[in-house]
Design a protein around this motif. Sequence first.
Motif, PDB file in Angstrom:
ATOM      1  N   LYS A   1      43.875  35.645  36.919  1.00 53.85           N
ATOM      2  CA  LYS A   1      43.578  34.740  35.811  1.00 53.85           C
ATOM      3  C   LYS A   1      42.137  34.256  35.875  1.00 53.85           C
ATOM      4  CE  LYS A   1      45.876  30.864  34.897  1.00 53.85           C
ATOM      5  NZ  LYS A   1      46.948  29.845  34.895  1.00 53.85           N
ATOM      6  N   SER A   2      41.696  33.860  37.068  1.00 54.93           N
ATOM      7  CA  SER A   2      40.326  33.365  37.225  1.00 54.93           C
ATOM      8  C   SER A   2      39.310  34.471  36.970  1.00 54.93           C
ATOM      9  CB  SER A   2      40.124  32.785  38.628  1.00 54.93           C
ATOM     10  OG  SER A   2      40.823  31.578  38.766  1.00 54.93           O
ATOM     11  N   LYS A   3      39.582  35.662  37.476  1.00 47.91           N
ATOM     12  CA  LYS A   3      38.661  36.780  37.254  1.00 47.91           C
ATOM     13  C   LYS A   3      38.537  37.104  35.773  1.00 47.91           C
ATOM     14  CE  LYS A   3      39.572  39.119  41.633  1.00 47.91           C
ATOM     15  NZ  LYS A   3      40.155  40.336  42.229  1.00 47.91           N
ATOM     16  N   LYS A   4      39.680  37.091  35.072  1.00 48.61           N
ATOM     17  CA  LYS A   4      39.662  37.385  33.640  1.00 48.61           C
ATOM     18  C   LYS A   4      38.826  36.347  32.896  1.00 48.61           C
ATOM     19  CE  LYS A   4      42.603  37.961  29.635  1.00 48.61           C
ATOM     20  NZ  LYS A   4      43.797  37.502  28.987  1.00 48.61           N
ATOM     21  N   ARG A   5      39.021  35.073  33.221  1.00 45.85           N
ATOM     22  CA  ARG A   5      38.256  34.020  32.537  1.00 45.85           C
ATOM     23  C   ARG A   5      36.782  34.102  32.890  1.00 45.85           C
ATOM     24  NH1 ARG A   5      36.639  32.073  28.355  1.00 45.85           N
ATOM     25  NH2 ARG A   5      35.844  29.962  28.444  1.00 45.85           N
TER      26      ARG A   5
END
Length: 65
Positions: A46-50
């Motif tokens: 999730k953090s990488k995508k954001r």
Amino acid sequence: MKQMIKIIRKVDIEKQYEEVLLLEMDYELASLYVAMNEKNKNEMDKSKKRLIEIQEELNGLHAYA
């Protein structure tokens, strides 16, 4: 003169938006760090995508500079 004021306002708004994105990037990097320490793959993804989304938005802002 009105066009000049519009341009200045637009630049100010874009600069503020960039600052918000940079703060959000700091938050996501901290979240990614925590997720990595906890070995939480879902949160890491999730953090990488954001972070990728933030990078694309920042690149878009700089494309017009």
